[in-house]
Design a protein around this motif. Structure first.
Motif, PDB file in Angstrom:
ATOM      1  N   PHE A 179       7.621  -5.601   6.421  1.00  0.00           N
ATOM      2  CA  PHE A 179       6.906  -4.928   5.399  1.00  0.00           C
ATOM      3  C   PHE A 179       6.804  -5.818   3.892  1.00  0.00           C
ATOM      4  O   PHE A 179       6.324  -5.931   3.204  1.00  0.00           O
ATOM      5  CB  PHE A 179       6.836  -4.148   5.790  1.00  0.00           C
ATOM      6  CG  PHE A 179       6.322  -2.985   6.277  1.00  0.00           C
ATOM      7  CD1 PHE A 179       4.639  -2.443   6.841  1.00  0.00           C
ATOM      8  CD2 PHE A 179       7.767  -2.389   7.082  1.00  0.00           C
ATOM      9  CE1 PHE A 179       4.753  -1.475   8.091  1.00  0.00           C
ATOM     10  CE2 PHE A 179       6.797  -1.471   9.111  1.00  0.00           C
ATOM     11  CZ  PHE A 179       5.799  -1.344   8.748  1.00  0.00           C
ATOM     12  N   ASN A 180       8.262  -6.279   3.998  1.00  0.00           N
ATOM     13  CA  ASN A 180       8.692  -7.814   3.140  1.00  0.00           C
ATOM     14  C   ASN A 180       9.445  -8.501   3.875  1.00  0.00           C
ATOM     15  O   ASN A 180       9.872  -8.374   4.766  1.00  0.00           O
ATOM     16  CB  ASN A 180       8.615  -6.970   1.497  1.00  0.00           C
ATOM     17  CG  ASN A 180      10.046  -6.559   2.275  1.00  0.00           C
ATOM     18  OD1 ASN A 180      11.031  -7.348   2.629  1.00  0.00           O
ATOM     19  ND2 ASN A 180      10.786  -5.383   2.162  1.00  0.00           N
ATOM     20  N   LYS A 190       5.373 -10.366   9.988  1.00  0.00           N
ATOM     21  CA  LYS A 190       5.151  -9.262   8.347  1.00  0.00           C
ATOM     22  C   LYS A 190       3.938  -8.164   9.246  1.00  0.00           C
ATOM     23  O   LYS A 190       2.810  -9.394   9.392  1.00  0.00           O
ATOM     24  CB  LYS A 190       4.859 -10.222   7.338  1.00  0.00           C
ATOM     25  CG  LYS A 190       4.801  -9.376   6.321  1.00  0.00           C
ATOM     26  CD  LYS A 190       5.174  -9.960   4.820  1.00  0.00           C
ATOM     27  CE  LYS A 190       4.634  -9.312   3.603  1.00  0.00           C
ATOM     28  NZ  LYS A 190       3.713  -8.889   3.568  1.00  0.00           N
ATOM     29  N   LYS A 193      -2.937  -6.710   7.342  1.00  0.00           N
ATOM     30  CA  LYS A 193      -4.649  -5.689   7.286  1.00  0.00           C
ATOM     31  C   LYS A 193      -4.743  -5.354   8.813  1.00  0.00           C
ATOM     32  O   LYS A 193      -5.741  -4.655   9.551  1.00  0.00           O
ATOM     33  CB  LYS A 193      -5.308  -6.270   7.121  1.00  0.00           C
ATOM     34  CG  LYS A 193      -5.139  -5.452   5.036  1.00  0.00           C
ATOM     35  CD  LYS A 193      -5.954  -5.997   4.394  1.00  0.00           C
ATOM     36  CE  LYS A 193      -5.654  -5.608   2.399  1.00  0.00           C
ATOM     37  NZ  LYS A 193      -6.599  -6.190   1.450  1.00  0.00           N
ATOM     38  N   THR A 196      -3.986  -2.792  11.389  1.00  0.00           N
ATOM     39  CA  THR A 196      -3.657  -1.577  11.449  1.00  0.00           C
ATOM     40  C   THR A 196      -4.699  -0.690  12.165  1.00  0.00           C
ATOM     41  O   THR A 196      -4.007   0.580  12.205  1.00  0.00           O
ATOM     42  CB  THR A 196      -4.733  -0.815  10.062  1.00  0.00           C
ATOM     43  OG1 THR A 196      -5.734  -2.434  10.358  1.00  0.00           O
ATOM     44  CG2 THR A 196      -4.022  -1.761   8.798  1.00  0.00           C
ATOM     45  N   SER A 227       2.473   4.628   4.527  1.00  0.00           N
ATOM     46  CA  SER A 227       1.337   4.089   3.326  1.00  0.00           C
ATOM     47  C   SER A 227       0.654   2.223   3.707  1.00  0.00           C
ATOM     48  O   SER A 227       0.135   1.467   3.537  1.00  0.00           O
ATOM     49  CB  SER A 227       2.097   3.826   2.126  1.00  0.00           C
ATOM     50  OG  SER A 227       3.588   2.754   1.963  1.00  0.00           O
ATOM     51  N   TYR A 228       1.801   2.228   4.686  1.00  0.00           N
ATOM     52  CA  TYR A 228       1.232   0.329   4.795  1.00  0.00           C
ATOM     53  C   TYR A 228       0.027   0.326   6.070  1.00  0.00           C
ATOM     54  O   TYR A 228      -0.753  -0.310   5.742  1.00  0.00           O
ATOM     55  CB  TYR A 228       2.459  -0.214   5.341  1.00  0.00           C
ATOM     56  CG  TYR A 228       3.674  -0.666   4.201  1.00  0.00           C
ATOM     57  CD1 TYR A 228       3.260  -1.582   3.593  1.00  0.00           C
ATOM     58  CD2 TYR A 228       3.841   0.202   3.927  1.00  0.00           C
ATOM     59  CE1 TYR A 228       3.981  -2.259   2.615  1.00  0.00           C
ATOM     60  CE2 TYR A 228       5.731   0.239   3.461  1.00  0.00           C
ATOM     61  CZ  TYR A 228       5.365  -1.418   2.677  1.00  0.00           C
ATOM     62  OH  TYR A 228       6.205  -1.795   1.401  1.00  0.00           O
TER      63      TYR A 228
END
Length: 229
Positions: A179-180, A190, A193, A196, A227-228
């Protein structure tokens, strides 16, 4: 060194400084200890809201042993799961007769219970028929997500926490989701969107409490991912 409230109440909207909080304390300790004549000890105190804590993870504490009244010792730590004696309870109430304790406060402050962990569904081993679906990397740790249908049809996913050396056991064809950019390694991608839709069923299962976990830590780590998704 004394650290107060080293266990935060995540259910009360408190947060740890960073996923690497334990590492940062190690750096501070190393600096101070280098200049000290005698080895420095770190003493931490906190209410036992949960056994999920960066310090327990960093010290490799077996949190399954952290029960009210327990005293456990490791190579470089000791943990005292203190319970307030009845005499002290009476003294506190005598000093302030207006002090009222609700059930949750009584359980964690007086009885030493990890109240935030009470409803986490633990299943130590992978359920029969479940298969690895995705892997997330958070700092130095990994959580794997396995999908299937339980025999009683009450859950659809099993989440398992792994240490860093687990990576060598994962197929090189398996993508590791991060996530980073700081967490990126060979074979990682990484999160974006566009992914999802892939994780939608996992998010829905979290909303409907249709996931079991191999340990308490796995639940809270997956909450960080939520949250991601």
């Amino acid at each position: 060194m004394f650290i107060d409230e080293f266990i935060v109440n995540l259910r009360g909207n408190e947060k740890y400084l960073t996923a690497d909080e334990y590492f940062l304390v190690q750096e501070i300790y190393t600096t101070y200890n280098r200049e000290s004549v005698k080895p420095i000890r770190i003493i931490g105190a906190a209410n036992p809201y949960s056994v999920y804590c960066p310090f327990f993870i960093g010290l490799d504490v077996d949190t399954r042993k952290l029960k009210p009244g327990a005293f456990i010792v490791g190579d470089n730590y000791c943990v005292n799961c203190f319970q307030v004696p009845e005499e002290l309870k009476k003294k506190i109430l005598a000093a302030n007769s207006m002090y009222q304790f609700d059930d949750a406060y009584r359980r964690y402050a007086f009885n030493g219970e990890a109240v935030n962990d009470a409803n986490i569904r633990i299943q130590k081993f992978e359920p029969r028929g479940f298969k690895l679906k995705m892997v997330f990397k958070l700092g130095r740790d990994f959580i794997s997500i396995h999908s299937g249908v339980s025999q009683d049809k009450t859950y659809k996913f099993w989440c398992c926490k792994h240490k860093e050396d687990w990576l060598s056991k994962v197929s090189k064809n398996r993508k590791i989701i991060v996530f980073n950019f700081g967490d990126m390694i060979d074979g990682s991608v990484k999160f974006s969107k566009e992914m999802t839709l892939t994780t939608l069923s996992l998010k829905q299962a979290m909303n409907n409490r249709q996931i079991t976990y191999n340990c308490i830590d796995a639940q809270y780590m997956l909450e960080d991912v939520y949250s991601y998704l």
